[in-house]
Design a protein around this motif. Structure first.
Motif, PDB file in Angstrom:
ATOM      1  N   LEU A  37       7.836 -32.553  19.879  1.00 11.02           N
ATOM      2  CA  LEU A  37       8.306 -31.744  21.005  1.00 11.02           C
ATOM      3  C   LEU A  37       9.187 -32.578  21.932  1.00 11.02           C
ATOM      4  O   LEU A  37      10.227 -32.116  22.413  1.00 11.02           O
ATOM      5  CB  LEU A  37       7.112 -31.194  21.784  1.00 11.02           C
ATOM      6  CG  LEU A  37       6.466 -29.913  21.261  1.00 11.02           C
ATOM      7  CD1 LEU A  37       5.241 -29.581  22.088  1.00 11.02           C
ATOM      8  CD2 LEU A  37       7.443 -28.750  21.286  1.00 11.02           C
ATOM      9  N   ASN A  54      15.914 -27.060  17.180  1.00 12.31           N
ATOM     10  CA  ASN A  54      14.470 -26.868  17.325  1.00 12.31           C
ATOM     11  C   ASN A  54      13.827 -26.959  15.953  1.00 12.31           C
ATOM     12  O   ASN A  54      14.467 -27.395  14.992  1.00 12.31           O
ATOM     13  CB  ASN A  54      14.174 -25.530  18.014  1.00 12.31           C
ATOM     14  CG  ASN A  54      14.844 -24.361  17.311  1.00 12.31           C
ATOM     15  OD1 ASN A  54      14.850 -24.267  16.089  1.00 12.31           O
ATOM     16  ND2 ASN A  54      15.435 -23.464  18.098  1.00 12.31           N
ATOM     17  N   PRO A 111       3.333 -26.692  17.183  1.00 12.25           N
ATOM     18  CA  PRO A 111       2.767 -26.702  18.538  1.00 12.25           C
ATOM     19  C   PRO A 111       1.670 -25.663  18.754  1.00 12.25           C
ATOM     20  O   PRO A 111       0.846 -25.805  19.658  1.00 12.25           O
ATOM     21  CB  PRO A 111       3.980 -26.414  19.432  1.00 12.25           C
ATOM     22  CG  PRO A 111       4.934 -25.673  18.556  1.00 12.25           C
ATOM     23  CD  PRO A 111       4.743 -26.253  17.180  1.00 12.25           C
ATOM     24  N   HIS A 168       7.870 -23.172  20.972  1.00 10.75           N
ATOM     25  CA  HIS A 168       8.721 -24.357  20.947  1.00 10.75           C
ATOM     26  C   HIS A 168       9.955 -24.168  21.825  1.00 10.75           C
ATOM     27  O   HIS A 168      10.290 -25.029  22.645  1.00 10.75           O
ATOM     28  CB  HIS A 168       9.131 -24.653  19.503  1.00 10.75           C
ATOM     29  CG  HIS A 168       9.757 -25.988  19.328  1.00 10.75           C
ATOM     30  ND1 HIS A 168      11.102 -26.163  19.125  1.00 10.75           N
ATOM     31  CD2 HIS A 168       9.216 -27.225  19.342  1.00 10.75           C
ATOM     32  CE1 HIS A 168      11.369 -27.449  19.014  1.00 10.75           C
ATOM     33  NE2 HIS A 168      10.247 -28.117  19.136  1.00 10.75           N
TER      34      HIS A 168
END
Length: 306
Positions: A37, A54, A111, A168
């Motif tokens: 991240l 991403n 995540p 994200h």
């Protein structure tokens, strides 16, 4: 089942190995998720563009393209053939997870894993009932449905509702309405279905599981003869059905956890006070010679986290 099952989950491991060793792989996974991240956040937050994009698609140091192969497959079936760099990036990612274990993406990168792990922890602490459990193959049906909808609609269908991408992107650019999807996953796992999202619903996990069917990295119950039947590994495993064939197998059976459902999260290694489990390769399939361990006289209440 031994009397040890009446202690809180992980109590014996903390007592025998210490707090850090009893949570080693959990800590490493959180650091890994924060690291990935952080790489993506460096650009939007601090103007350091080492990585652009991403988890769906990125470019590292303006050289290395990486593409989520699940995204690439959806694009192809939707009739949108990716550019060569995107295909190259998808091949790289697919090859890596095919080698190390596809569902390591779920436990070491995704995540949403922190969200569902927190829900599972709260579920144990609140001693809630198991709840509705979708059938084992539900996520594969969802995977098939996603590909069909992508083909019919000409879109990358899952990205419209994918909580991984929403979380994200939200953490990088601001959450907005994406919070509702993340909260919905948390509440679903907490009150509706224990470990329901990642273990039964998410098509991303199903896809990466298929990628890692023949992966080299495996968890092995190599010291299974020392097992004291505390059941802690089953309590913390997000895919508890993968443990029994390796742990309860006969002498001639492999101690390796070979199911592609295994996320290689390492929590079974963390919470095992007698060190039954370890990371190894799929070629290391010989269990260790039996050894005897004196049973502790303490008792554990099953289902409560230490």
């Amino acid at each position: 089942m031994s009397a040890n099952t009446h202690l809180p989950v992980g109590h014996e491991a903390i007592r025998d190995k210490g707090l850090i060793r009893a949570h080693k792989y959990l800590i490493l996974r959180r650091l890994s998720q924060a690291f990935f991240l952080g790489l993506f956040m460096l650009g939007p937050w601090f103007g350091i563009w080492w990585v652009k994009g991403n988890l769906s698609g990125s470019l590292t140091l303006d050289i290395l393209p990486l593409t989520d192969p699940f995204i690439a497959v959806q694009g192809i079936v939707a009739g949108h053939w990716p550019e060569l760099t995107a295909i190259f990036g998808a091949v790289i990612v697919a090859a890596v997870y095919a080698l190390i274990g596809g569902r390591m993406y779920c436990s070491w990168v995704c995540p949403v894993n922190a969200v569902t792990d927190t829900a599972a922890w709260a579920h144990r602490r609140m001693d809630l009932p198991k709840g509705w459990q979708p059938k084992k193959n539900t996520r594969f049906y969802v995977l098939g449905m996603v590909l069909i909808v992508s083909a019919v609609s000409g879109t990358i269908a899952w990205e419209f509702v994918n909580p991984i991408s929403m979380l994200h992107r939200g953490l990088i650019f601001g959450m907005g309405f994406a919070w509702t999807f993340v909260v919905a996953v948390f509440l679903f796992d907490l009150f509706v279905s224990r470990r329901g999202w990642c273990s039964h619903i998410c098509p991303v996990g199903a896809f990466y599981g298929l990628l890692g069917t023949k992966s080299l990295m495996r968890v092995s119950a190599q010291e299974r003869a020392a097992c004291d039947d505390c059941m802690d590994c089953f309590a913390v495993c997000p895919e508890m059905h993968v443990i029994s064939p390796a742990l309860r197998g006969k002498d001639e059976d492999t101690p390796l956890i070979l199911s592609p459902d295994c996320t290689n999260c390492g929590r079974c290694i963390d919470v095992c006070a007698v060190d039954v489990f370890q990371f190894t390769t799929r070629f290391d399939d010989t269990p260790a010679p039996g050894r005897v361990r004196e049973k502790p006289k303490t008792t554990r209440k099953i289902g409560k986290a230490a």
